[in-house]
Design an enzyme around this catalytic site. Structure first.
Site, PDB file in Angstrom:
ATOM      1  N   ARG A 155       0.757  -1.200   0.020  1.00 35.52           N
ATOM      2  CA  ARG A 155       0.132   0.033  -0.106  1.00 35.52           C
ATOM      3  C   ARG A 155       0.906   1.373   0.105  1.00 35.52           C
ATOM      4  O   ARG A 155       0.622   2.198  -0.562  1.00 35.52           O
ATOM      5  CB  ARG A 155      -0.826  -0.106   1.109  1.00 35.52           C
ATOM      6  CG  ARG A 155      -2.223  -0.967   1.121  1.00 35.52           C
ATOM      7  CD  ARG A 155      -2.885  -0.776   2.430  1.00 35.52           C
ATOM      8  NE  ARG A 155      -3.756  -1.860   2.524  1.00 35.52           N
ATOM      9  CZ  ARG A 155      -3.804  -2.728   3.405  1.00 35.52           C
ATOM     10  NH1 ARG A 155      -2.855  -2.649   4.567  1.00 35.52           N
ATOM     11  NH2 ARG A 155      -4.727  -3.923   3.633  1.00 35.52           N
ATOM     12  N   CYS A 157      -2.961 -14.063  -3.957  1.00 37.76           N
ATOM     13  CA  CYS A 157      -2.719 -14.449  -2.590  1.00 37.76           C
ATOM     14  C   CYS A 157      -2.946 -15.945  -2.396  1.00 37.76           C
ATOM     15  O   CYS A 157      -2.960 -16.567  -1.442  1.00 37.76           O
ATOM     16  CB  CYS A 157      -3.488 -13.747  -1.373  1.00 37.76           C
ATOM     17  SG  CYS A 157      -5.260 -13.923  -1.691  1.00 37.76           S
ATOM     18  N   ASN A 202     -20.066  -7.512  -8.891  1.00 28.23           N
ATOM     19  CA  ASN A 202     -19.073  -8.103  -9.121  1.00 28.23           C
ATOM     20  C   ASN A 202     -18.008  -7.749  -9.876  1.00 28.23           C
ATOM     21  O   ASN A 202     -18.168  -7.144 -10.949  1.00 28.23           O
ATOM     22  CB  ASN A 202     -19.750  -9.525  -9.806  1.00 28.23           C
ATOM     23  CG  ASN A 202     -18.745 -10.578 -10.165  1.00 28.23           C
ATOM     24  OD1 ASN A 202     -17.440 -10.494 -10.148  1.00 28.23           O
ATOM     25  ND2 ASN A 202     -19.250 -11.959  -9.938  1.00 28.23           N
ATOM     26  N   PHE A 224     -11.987  -5.169  -5.719  1.00 33.11           N
ATOM     27  CA  PHE A 224     -11.761  -6.017  -4.568  1.00 33.11           C
ATOM     28  C   PHE A 224     -11.293  -5.047  -3.352  1.00 33.11           C
ATOM     29  O   PHE A 224     -10.304  -5.511  -2.485  1.00 33.11           O
ATOM     30  CB  PHE A 224     -10.935  -7.174  -4.807  1.00 33.11           C
ATOM     31  CG  PHE A 224     -11.112  -8.009  -5.949  1.00 33.11           C
ATOM     32  CD1 PHE A 224     -11.938  -8.934  -5.928  1.00 33.11           C
ATOM     33  CD2 PHE A 224     -10.471  -7.686  -7.042  1.00 33.11           C
ATOM     34  CE1 PHE A 224     -12.459  -9.704  -7.234  1.00 33.11           C
ATOM     35  CE2 PHE A 224     -10.618  -8.887  -8.352  1.00 33.11           C
ATOM     36  CZ  PHE A 224     -11.706  -9.519  -8.194  1.00 33.11           C
ATOM     37  N   ASP A 282      -6.740  -6.802  -6.217  1.00 35.66           N
ATOM     38  CA  ASP A 282      -6.359  -7.661  -5.182  1.00 35.66           C
ATOM     39  C   ASP A 282      -7.360  -8.775  -4.768  1.00 35.66           C
ATOM     40  O   ASP A 282      -8.200  -8.429  -3.783  1.00 35.66           O
ATOM     41  CB  ASP A 282      -6.081  -6.663  -3.979  1.00 35.66           C
ATOM     42  CG  ASP A 282      -5.514  -7.462  -2.651  1.00 35.66           C
ATOM     43  OD1 ASP A 282      -4.895  -8.742  -2.973  1.00 35.66           O
ATOM     44  OD2 ASP A 282      -5.730  -7.099  -1.470  1.00 35.66           O
ATOM     45  N   ASP A 294     -16.495  -3.574  -4.866  1.00 27.11           N
ATOM     46  CA  ASP A 294     -16.411  -4.886  -3.903  1.00 27.11           C
ATOM     47  C   ASP A 294     -17.804  -5.425  -3.812  1.00 27.11           C
ATOM     48  O   ASP A 294     -18.715  -4.635  -3.903  1.00 27.11           O
ATOM     49  CB  ASP A 294     -16.093  -4.741  -2.494  1.00 27.11           C
ATOM     50  CG  ASP A 294     -15.472  -5.727  -1.608  1.00 27.11           C
ATOM     51  OD1 ASP A 294     -14.191  -5.856  -1.616  1.00 27.11           O
ATOM     52  OD2 ASP A 294     -16.082  -6.703  -1.338  1.00 27.11           O
ATOM     53  N   SER A 295     -17.902  -6.909  -3.561  1.00 28.03           N
ATOM     54  CA  SER A 295     -19.414  -7.313  -3.481  1.00 28.03           C
ATOM     55  C   SER A 295     -19.940  -7.300  -2.183  1.00 28.03           C
ATOM     56  O   SER A 295     -21.090  -7.703  -1.992  1.00 28.03           O
ATOM     57  CB  SER A 295     -19.130  -8.780  -3.922  1.00 28.03           C
ATOM     58  OG  SER A 295     -18.256  -9.504  -3.181  1.00 28.03           O
TER      59      SER A 295
HETATM   60  N1  SAH Z   1      -7.645  -4.893  -1.055  1.00 30.93           N
HETATM   61  C1  SAH Z   1      -8.061  -5.322   0.138  1.00 30.93           C
HETATM   62  C2  SAH Z   1      -8.229  -6.784   0.504  1.00 30.93           C
HETATM   63  C3  SAH Z   1      -8.950  -7.322  -0.485  1.00 30.93           C
HETATM   64  S1  SAH Z   1      -9.829  -8.981   0.058  1.00 30.93           S
HETATM   65  C4  SAH Z   1      -7.477  -4.700   1.094  1.00 30.93           C
HETATM   66  O1  SAH Z   1      -6.062  -4.161   1.023  1.00 30.93           O
HETATM   67  O2  SAH Z   1      -7.566  -4.527   2.419  1.00 30.93           O
HETATM   68  C5  SAH Z   1     -10.900  -9.433  -1.142  1.00 30.93           C
HETATM   69  C6  SAH Z   1     -12.142  -8.723  -1.431  1.00 30.93           C
HETATM   70  O3  SAH Z   1     -12.710  -9.086  -2.489  1.00 30.93           O
HETATM   71  C7  SAH Z   1     -13.151  -8.833  -0.189  1.00 30.93           C
HETATM   72  O4  SAH Z   1     -13.698  -7.738   0.359  1.00 30.93           O
HETATM   73  C8  SAH Z   1     -14.236  -9.739  -0.977  1.00 30.93           C
HETATM   74  O5  SAH Z   1     -15.521  -9.176  -0.472  1.00 30.93           O
HETATM   75  C9  SAH Z   1     -14.170  -9.277  -2.458  1.00 30.93           C
HETATM   76  N2  SAH Z   1     -14.915 -10.039  -3.516  1.00 30.93           N
HETATM   77  C10 SAH Z   1     -14.553 -11.296  -3.711  1.00 30.93           C
HETATM   78  N3  SAH Z   1     -14.900 -11.574  -4.850  1.00 30.93           N
HETATM   79  C11 SAH Z   1     -15.497 -10.674  -5.321  1.00 30.93           C
HETATM   80  C12 SAH Z   1     -16.161 -10.398  -6.485  1.00 30.93           C
HETATM   81  N4  SAH Z   1     -16.234 -11.454  -7.606  1.00 30.93           N
HETATM   82  N5  SAH Z   1     -16.332  -9.171  -6.775  1.00 30.93           N
HETATM   83  C13 SAH Z   1     -16.375  -8.033  -5.979  1.00 30.93           C
HETATM   84  N6  SAH Z   1     -15.818  -8.524  -4.918  1.00 30.93           N
HETATM   85  C14 SAH Z   1     -15.244  -9.650  -4.471  1.00 30.93           C
END
Ligand code: SAH
Length: 396
Positions: free
Chosen positions: A213, A340, A279, A229, A300, A251-252
């Site tokens: 970050r 990850c 999504n 995400f 991410d 984010d979803s």
């Molecule tokens: N970048 C963030 C961590 C991401 S964790 C940080 O630095 O804190 C992954 C995230 O993806 C979660 O919040 C989850 O709700 C979301 N997620 C998972 N599948 C998804 C999708 N298909 N579309 C949108 N969001 C999604």
């Protein structure tokens, strides 16, 4: 009482190389009674002493090794010394007034198999992932509160699926001291965040991205940024602080976006921010159809591959989402892209990103290699500990 795990012929090499795991396939037989705390000696087929660890005959990983010194006993003093070492390795973080949130113990890679300890200001949040570690909970918590200055409470978040493989139920709750507040306010590189350690992902926050970050703001001045995400806005706060013109979070999860909104506000960064619940795959396809463009994209995603068997399917998902990102970036724009999934190697991930750039018809250069932060080390004896990998790509 003591127990001995005898290995099959020719199965001692990984033990001698100090890999911490012994799989059931390498075990010839278990003799005697493992002590109540599960400690066993490990011997090769010729009955030579090799190492000592804790046993779980219900698990595929029958032994997790703790010491290769025959005269080193595994007792409360042993755990205390291991914790001291892990804590000492984080001294620079402990001394940094701009950060009060970091990982204190990273399981196998800190020679504490099955134990995660994360610090959130005055609270420690712990995960006991294995039966062997579960049996030492009192000793671990007892040492910990004496070793870390200013701890007000220790909260357990052992609500993880891997416990089932160990024959353990999930468990959540206070282990010591004061209940944490509903939201703990923490500071990471001078940025403020609210963390819900009871309901949040993992132990509440993605601590492993702290160093990555910190790389983001220098790419963001005047940029239109897409944080795909986004979860609770970790990257978005840094992007907005880097004077992005706009930040779009996708984010979803509704609760994640609600908390993201409050995190941005907490940092005084609430203009030019757009929150999109949906999504990522379909939202990004929609942007492509609208010919919407960005200067910086962060990808991410959650873990797409949970095991080796899922790598192929996961690779397609990584490729799809990276392809969309390349298509949305303006020439000269920058992609921060992550995986990850431990089962997807850094090498494979780079190949996937390469395939995505090629299919998008874009030139791309790697301008940074990213990984989990230094508080999530990788023991050389345990390469499986390297799970987070990322690339910063400049796209033309
Ligand atoms: N970048 C963030 C961590 C991401 S964790 C940080 O630095 O804190 C992954 C995230 O993806 C979660 O919040 C989850 O709700 C979301 N997620 C998972 N599948 C998804 C999708 N298909 N579309 C949108 N969001 C999604």
């Amino acid at each position: 009482m003591s127990g001995t795990v005898l290995l099959k012929r020719n199965r001692a090499k990984p033990v001698n190389q100090r890999h911490p795991w012994i799989y059931s396939g390498a075990v010839d037989r278990v003799e005697g009674d493992p002590a109540e705390c599960g400690i066993v000696d490990v011997r090769d087929a010729g009955n030579n002493w090799l190492a000592r660890g804790y046993v779980n005959q219900q698990s595929q990983i029958v032994v997790r090794l703790l010491t290769w010194e025959q005269d080193e006993q595994v007792d409360a003093a042993f755990w205390r010394a291991r914790l001291e070492r892990a804590i000492a390795a984080r001294q620079a973080l402990a001394d940094d007034p701009a950060t009060d949130v970091y990982r204190l113990a990273h399981a196998e890679s800190d020679y504490l198999p099955g134990l995660i300890i994360d610090r959130y200001g005055d609270w420690l949040v712990v995960q006991f992932l294995t039966l062997g570690m579960e049996q030492w909970k009192d000793e671990i918590v007892g040492s910990l509160v004496g070793l870390v200055d200013g701890v007000r409470g220790v909260y357990e978040r052992s609500d993880v699926d891997v416990r089932e493989k160990e024959g353990l139920e999930q468990r959540v709750g206070l282990l010591w001291g004061e209940e944490p507040p509903e939201e703990i306010e923490i500071v990471e590189n001078g940025r403020r965040f609210l963390v819900d350690v009871r309901q949040g992902h993992k132990t509440g926050f993605y601590l492993d991205q702290r160093e990555n970050r910190a790389r983001l703001p220098s790419f963001c001045a005047g940029a239109e940024v897409l944080d795909a995400f986004s979860y609770v806005g970790g990257f978005s706060v840094y992007a907005a602080a880097g004077e992005a013109e706009s930040v779009t979070l996708v984010d979803s999860s509704t609760p994640a976006l609600d908390l993201a909104r409050r995190n941005l506000a907490l940092n005084g960064l609430d203009t030019g921010i757009e929150y999109v619940e949906g999504n990522v795959f379909s939202v990004l396809r929609g942007y492509r159809a609208q010919e919407r463009q960005f200067d910086v994209v962060i990808l991410d995603p959650p873990k797409f591959a949970h095991s080796g068997r899922e790598v192929e399917r996961a690779s397609r998902a990584y490729k799809d989402v990276n392809l969309l990102a390349f298509q949305l970036l303006r020439p000269g724009g920058v992609l921060f892209t992550f995986s990850c999934s431990g089962a997807v190697s850094a090498d494979l991930f780079q190949k996937i990103v390469f395939g995505a750039a090629l299919d998008a018809g874009r030139d791309a250069q790697i301008v940074g290699y990213l990984a989990q932060g230094a508080d999530h080390p990788v023991a050389l004896t345990f390469p499986e500990g390297a799970y987070l990998k990322g690339l910063i790509c400049r796209v033309w």
